[in-house]
Motif scaffolding. Structure first.
Motif, short mmCIF file in Angstrom:
data_model
loop_
_atom_site.label_atom_id
_atom_site.label_comp_id
_atom_site.label_asym_id
_atom_site.label_seq_id
_atom_site.Cartn_x
_atom_site.Cartn_y
_atom_site.Cartn_z
N UNK A 17 0.82 -1.21 0.00
CA UNK A 17 0.00 0.00 0.00
C UNK A 17 0.86 1.27 0.00
N UNK A 18 1.99 1.23 0.69
CA UNK A 18 2.89 2.39 0.71
C UNK A 18 3.51 2.60 -0.66
N UNK A 19 3.99 1.53 -1.25
CA UNK A 19 4.59 1.64 -2.59
C UNK A 19 3.56 2.12 -3.61
N UNK A 20 2.34 1.65 -3.49
CA UNK A 20 1.28 2.07 -4.41
C UNK A 20 1.07 3.58 -4.32
N UNK A 21 1.05 4.11 -3.10
CA UNK A 21 0.88 5.56 -2.94
C UNK A 21 2.07 6.32 -3.49
N UNK A 22 3.27 5.82 -3.24
CA UNK A 22 4.48 6.47 -3.75
C UNK A 22 4.44 6.52 -5.28
N UNK A 23 4.09 5.42 -5.88
CA UNK A 23 4.01 5.37 -7.35
C UNK A 23 2.93 6.31 -7.88
N UNK A 24 1.82 6.39 -7.18
CA UNK A 24 0.74 7.28 -7.61
C UNK A 24 1.19 8.74 -7.52
N UNK A 25 1.83 9.09 -6.42
CA UNK A 25 2.32 10.46 -6.25
C UNK A 25 3.36 10.78 -7.32
N UNK A 26 4.26 9.84 -7.58
CA UNK A 26 5.28 10.05 -8.61
C UNK A 26 4.63 10.28 -9.97
N UNK A 27 3.64 9.49 -10.30
CA UNK A 27 2.97 9.63 -11.60
C UNK A 27 2.24 10.97 -11.71
N UNK A 28 1.51 11.32 -10.66
CA UNK A 28 0.74 12.57 -10.67
C UNK A 28 1.67 13.78 -10.79
N UNK A 30 4.67 13.78 -11.99
CA UNK A 30 5.63 13.59 -13.08
C UNK A 30 7.06 13.56 -12.56
N UNK A 31 7.25 12.83 -11.46
CA UNK A 31 8.56 12.67 -10.82
C UNK A 31 8.87 11.19 -10.69
N UNK A 32 10.10 10.91 -10.30
CA UNK A 32 10.49 9.51 -10.09
C UNK A 32 10.09 9.04 -8.69
N UNK A 33 10.06 7.72 -8.51
CA UNK A 33 9.82 7.18 -7.17
C UNK A 33 10.92 7.65 -6.22
N UNK A 34 12.15 7.70 -6.71
CA UNK A 34 13.26 8.15 -5.86
C UNK A 34 13.02 9.57 -5.35
N UNK A 35 12.51 10.44 -6.22
CA UNK A 35 12.23 11.81 -5.82
C UNK A 35 11.21 11.84 -4.68
N UNK A 36 10.16 11.02 -4.80
CA UNK A 36 9.14 10.96 -3.76
C UNK A 36 9.73 10.42 -2.46
N UNK A 37 10.54 9.36 -2.56
CA UNK A 37 11.20 8.80 -1.37
C UNK A 37 12.04 9.85 -0.67
N UNK A 38 12.86 10.55 -1.42
CA UNK A 38 13.74 11.55 -0.83
C UNK A 38 12.93 12.64 -0.15
N UNK A 39 11.88 13.12 -0.79
CA UNK A 39 11.02 14.15 -0.18
C UNK A 39 10.40 13.64 1.12
N UNK A 40 9.92 12.41 1.11
CA UNK A 40 9.30 11.83 2.31
C UNK A 40 10.32 11.67 3.42
N UNK A 41 11.50 11.19 3.08
CA UNK A 41 12.54 11.00 4.09
C UNK A 41 13.02 12.34 4.66
N UNK A 42 13.15 13.34 3.81
CA UNK A 42 13.55 14.67 4.30
C UNK A 42 12.51 15.23 5.26
N UNK A 43 11.23 15.02 4.96
CA UNK A 43 10.17 15.49 5.85
C UNK A 43 10.26 14.78 7.20
N UNK A 44 10.50 13.48 7.17
CA UNK A 44 10.65 12.71 8.40
C UNK A 44 11.86 13.21 9.20
N UNK A 45 12.98 13.36 8.51
CA UNK A 45 14.21 13.79 9.19
C UNK A 45 14.07 15.18 9.78
N UNK A 46 13.30 16.05 9.15
CA UNK A 46 13.11 17.41 9.64
C UNK A 46 12.23 17.46 10.88
N UNK A 47 11.42 16.44 11.10
CA UNK A 47 10.51 16.47 12.25
C UNK A 47 10.90 15.40 13.26
#
Length: 86
Positions: A17-28, A30-47
């Protein structure tokens, strides 16, 4: 292409389910899955990640004797409160 230094690739297993959401966000977006992962991890690391690091540093500081006794802080706060009330 960016001059940003990149790490070696990593392998990670995710709940479907997590991967599905990441892929959906990436598609919407127009970014890569890696880009979404990095953004999510940066948000986690910042908080939450930052909080974990800060708490660990505070514990190291206390263990090194860099803390202040609670009674001393309470006495200081009471003195300030009494001065403000006068």
């Amino acid at each position: 292409m960016s001059d940003r230094a990149l790490s070696d690739p990593i392998t990670m297993r995710l709940p479907v389910d997590v991967l599905t959401e990441i892929e959906e966000i990436a598609a919407i977006s127009n970014r890569s899955r890696s880009w979404v992962f990095v953004r999510a991890l940066k948000a986690y690391l910042a908080s939450e990640g930052r909080e974990i690091i800060e708490l660990a540093q505070a514990k190291r500081d206390l263990d090194a004797g860099k803390g202040t006794e609670l009674d001393a802080i309470i006495d200081e706060v009471e003195a300030i409160a009494k001065g403000a009330a006068a």
